[in-house]
Design a protein around this motif. Sequence first.
Motif, mmCIF file in Angstrom:
data_model
loop_
_atom_site.group_PDB
_atom_site.id
_atom_site.type_symbol
_atom_site.label_atom_id
_atom_site.label_comp_id
_atom_site.label_asym_id
_atom_site.label_seq_id
_atom_site.Cartn_x
_atom_site.Cartn_y
_atom_site.Cartn_z
ATOM 1 N N PHE A 22 0.839 -1.201 0.000
ATOM 2 C CA PHE A 22 0.000 0.000 0.000
ATOM 3 C C PHE A 22 0.874 1.252 0.000
ATOM 4 C CE2 PHE A 22 -2.489 -3.211 2.476
ATOM 5 C CZ PHE A 22 -3.236 -3.635 1.388
ATOM 6 N N HIS A 23 1.930 1.226 0.782
ATOM 7 C CA HIS A 23 2.840 2.369 0.835
ATOM 8 C C HIS A 23 3.529 2.577 -0.510
ATOM 9 C CE1 HIS A 23 3.220 1.813 5.487
ATOM 10 N NE2 HIS A 23 2.010 2.194 5.111
ATOM 11 N N ALA A 24 3.645 1.510 -1.282
ATOM 12 C CA ALA A 24 4.290 1.586 -2.603
ATOM 13 C C ALA A 24 3.318 1.990 -3.712
ATOM 14 C CB ALA A 24 4.941 0.245 -2.934
ATOM 15 N N GLY A 25 2.046 2.226 -3.376
ATOM 16 C CA GLY A 25 1.101 2.687 -4.391
ATOM 17 C C GLY A 25 -0.195 1.909 -4.487
ATOM 18 N N GLY A 26 -0.282 0.777 -3.807
ATOM 19 C CA GLY A 26 -1.509 -0.008 -3.841
ATOM 20 C C GLY A 26 -2.622 0.636 -3.021
ATOM 21 N N PRO A 28 -5.637 -0.069 -0.208
ATOM 22 C CA PRO A 28 -6.220 -0.996 0.762
ATOM 23 C C PRO A 28 -7.649 -1.368 0.347
ATOM 24 C CG PRO A 28 -5.137 0.805 1.890
ATOM 25 C CD PRO A 28 -5.183 1.165 0.428
ATOM 26 N N PRO A 29 -8.027 -2.634 0.527
ATOM 27 C CA PRO A 29 -9.338 -3.086 0.065
ATOM 28 C C PRO A 29 -10.516 -2.645 0.930
ATOM 29 C CG PRO A 29 -8.194 -4.874 1.160
ATOM 30 C CD PRO A 29 -7.223 -3.724 1.070
ATOM 31 N N ASP A 30 -10.234 -2.187 2.156
ATOM 32 C CA ASP A 30 -11.331 -1.829 3.061
ATOM 33 C C ASP A 30 -10.810 -0.845 4.123
ATOM 34 O OD1 ASP A 30 -10.221 -3.408 5.367
ATOM 35 O OD2 ASP A 30 -10.650 -5.076 4.020
ATOM 36 N N PRO A 31 -11.737 -0.218 4.855
ATOM 37 C CA PRO A 31 -11.320 0.767 5.865
ATOM 38 C C PRO A 31 -10.431 0.191 6.969
ATOM 39 C CG PRO A 31 -13.613 1.106 5.313
ATOM 40 C CD PRO A 31 -13.193 -0.184 4.658
ATOM 41 N N ARG A 32 -10.677 -1.036 7.386
ATOM 42 C CA ARG A 32 -9.833 -1.634 8.438
ATOM 43 C C ARG A 32 -8.369 -1.707 7.985
ATOM 44 N NH1 ARG A 32 -14.485 -4.543 8.198
ATOM 45 N NH2 ARG A 32 -15.734 -4.696 10.094
ATOM 46 N N THR A 33 -8.181 -2.129 6.757
ATOM 47 C CA THR A 33 -6.830 -2.233 6.212
ATOM 48 C C THR A 33 -6.214 -0.846 6.056
ATOM 49 O OG1 THR A 33 -7.507 -4.250 5.064
ATOM 50 C CG2 THR A 33 -5.448 -3.235 4.352
ATOM 51 N N PHE A 119 -14.407 6.984 7.031
ATOM 52 C CA PHE A 119 -13.739 6.740 5.759
ATOM 53 C C PHE A 119 -14.758 6.774 4.632
ATOM 54 C CE2 PHE A 119 -11.415 4.676 9.103
ATOM 55 C CZ PHE A 119 -10.128 5.115 8.874
ATOM 56 N N ARG A 120 -14.287 7.237 3.486
ATOM 57 C CA ARG A 120 -15.154 7.290 2.305
ATOM 58 C C ARG A 120 -14.341 6.806 1.112
ATOM 59 N NH1 ARG A 120 -17.864 12.896 1.680
ATOM 60 N NH2 ARG A 120 -15.705 13.560 1.671
ATOM 61 N N HIS A 121 -14.998 6.087 0.214
ATOM 62 C CA HIS A 121 -14.341 5.622 -1.007
ATOM 63 C C HIS A 121 -14.497 6.709 -2.058
ATOM 64 C CE1 HIS A 121 -13.064 3.034 -4.279
ATOM 65 N NE2 HIS A 121 -12.660 2.168 -3.352
ATOM 66 N N ASP A 122 -13.389 7.106 -2.681
ATOM 67 C CA ASP A 122 -13.440 8.207 -3.651
ATOM 68 C C ASP A 122 -13.462 7.744 -5.108
ATOM 69 O OD1 ASP A 122 -10.836 7.394 -4.166
ATOM 70 O OD2 ASP A 122 -9.916 9.305 -3.623
ATOM 71 N N GLY A 123 -13.711 6.456 -5.336
ATOM 72 C CA GLY A 123 -13.706 5.923 -6.697
ATOM 73 C C GLY A 123 -12.380 5.261 -7.039
ATOM 74 N N THR A 124 -11.334 5.630 -6.306
ATOM 75 C CA THR A 124 -10.017 5.019 -6.477
ATOM 76 C C THR A 124 -9.695 4.132 -5.283
ATOM 77 O OG1 THR A 124 -9.206 6.884 -7.774
ATOM 78 C CG2 THR A 124 -7.546 5.479 -6.751
ATOM 79 N N TRP A 126 -10.144 3.871 -0.524
ATOM 80 C CA TRP A 126 -10.663 4.374 0.735
ATOM 81 C C TRP A 126 -9.804 5.525 1.206
ATOM 82 C CZ3 TRP A 126 -15.281 3.283 2.456
ATOM 83 C CH2 TRP A 126 -15.905 2.127 1.987
ATOM 84 N N ARG A 127 -10.458 6.557 1.761
ATOM 85 C CA ARG A 127 -9.755 7.741 2.227
ATOM 86 C C ARG A 127 -10.234 8.105 3.631
ATOM 87 N NH1 ARG A 127 -7.018 6.077 -1.330
ATOM 88 N NH2 ARG A 127 -6.823 7.006 -3.385
ATOM 89 N N TYR A 128 -9.286 8.627 4.429
ATOM 90 C CA TYR A 128 -9.577 9.070 5.789
ATOM 91 C C TYR A 128 -10.284 10.415 5.716
ATOM 92 C CZ TYR A 128 -8.676 10.776 10.535
ATOM 93 O OH TYR A 128 -8.797 11.288 11.806
ATOM 94 N N LEU A 129 -11.507 10.453 6.230
ATOM 95 C CA LEU A 129 -12.344 11.646 6.153
ATOM 96 C C LEU A 129 -12.242 12.493 7.427
ATOM 97 C CD1 LEU A 129 -14.550 13.220 4.606
ATOM 98 C CD2 LEU A 129 -16.216 11.633 5.570
ATOM 99 N N ALA A 130 -12.408 11.860 8.586
ATOM 100 C CA ALA A 130 -12.407 12.591 9.858
ATOM 101 C C ALA A 130 -12.313 11.588 10.997
ATOM 102 C CB ALA A 130 -13.684 13.418 9.998
ATOM 103 N N GLY A 131 -12.025 12.116 12.182
ATOM 104 C CA GLY A 131 -11.964 11.251 13.350
ATOM 105 C C GLY A 131 -12.214 12.011 14.627
ATOM 106 N N ILE A 132 -12.719 11.281 15.604
ATOM 107 C CA ILE A 132 -12.919 11.808 16.953
ATOM 108 C C ILE A 132 -12.066 10.938 17.854
ATOM 109 C CG2 ILE A 132 -14.567 12.174 18.823
ATOM 110 C CD1 ILE A 132 -16.772 12.173 16.619
#
Length: 154
Positions: A22-26, A28-33, A119-124, A126-132
């Motif tokens: 993932f760090h090399a460009g892949g 992650p398949p889901d928010p947990r990952t 987390f929200r999927h942006d079409g490419t 999963w992306r970190y949206l916000a956190g508490i």
Amino acid sequence: MPKPQLCPCTSGLSYRACCAPFHAGGEPPDPRTLVRSRYAAFALKEAAYLVRTLDAAHPDRALDATLYTRAIKDGQLRYMGLTLLDAEDVDEVGVARVLFLAKIFERGRDRSFVELSDFRHDGTGWRYLAGINVAARELPAGGAGLTIARFRQG
């Protein structure tokens, strides 16, 4: 920084078999990952990955990329472990949630926290949206065994 044999996300897998792809460009398949791979990226100071996996609406996207990267690389935090506590699948507005406990120390001081992340999927990917987050020391048992429902109750 030399890459560790075991992945910093504490999955028990080698870094190469876990978060390195993932760090090399892949993607992650889901928010947990994504949580695991972002935790490992903080531990390894992989600032480019952290920026890439921020949602477009996240406030850190507005920061100067050079300053953001420098802050990550100059950080004095020690990442000692990650525990995924609970997760919710995508809701009606496309947001998935993960509750986790991050064990982090700064110059011997415990900075561990529990965070409920969106987390929200942006079409490419999963992306970190916000956190508490709440300092682990403020929670019973340091947050161990906590669920999303109990975290929301305060």
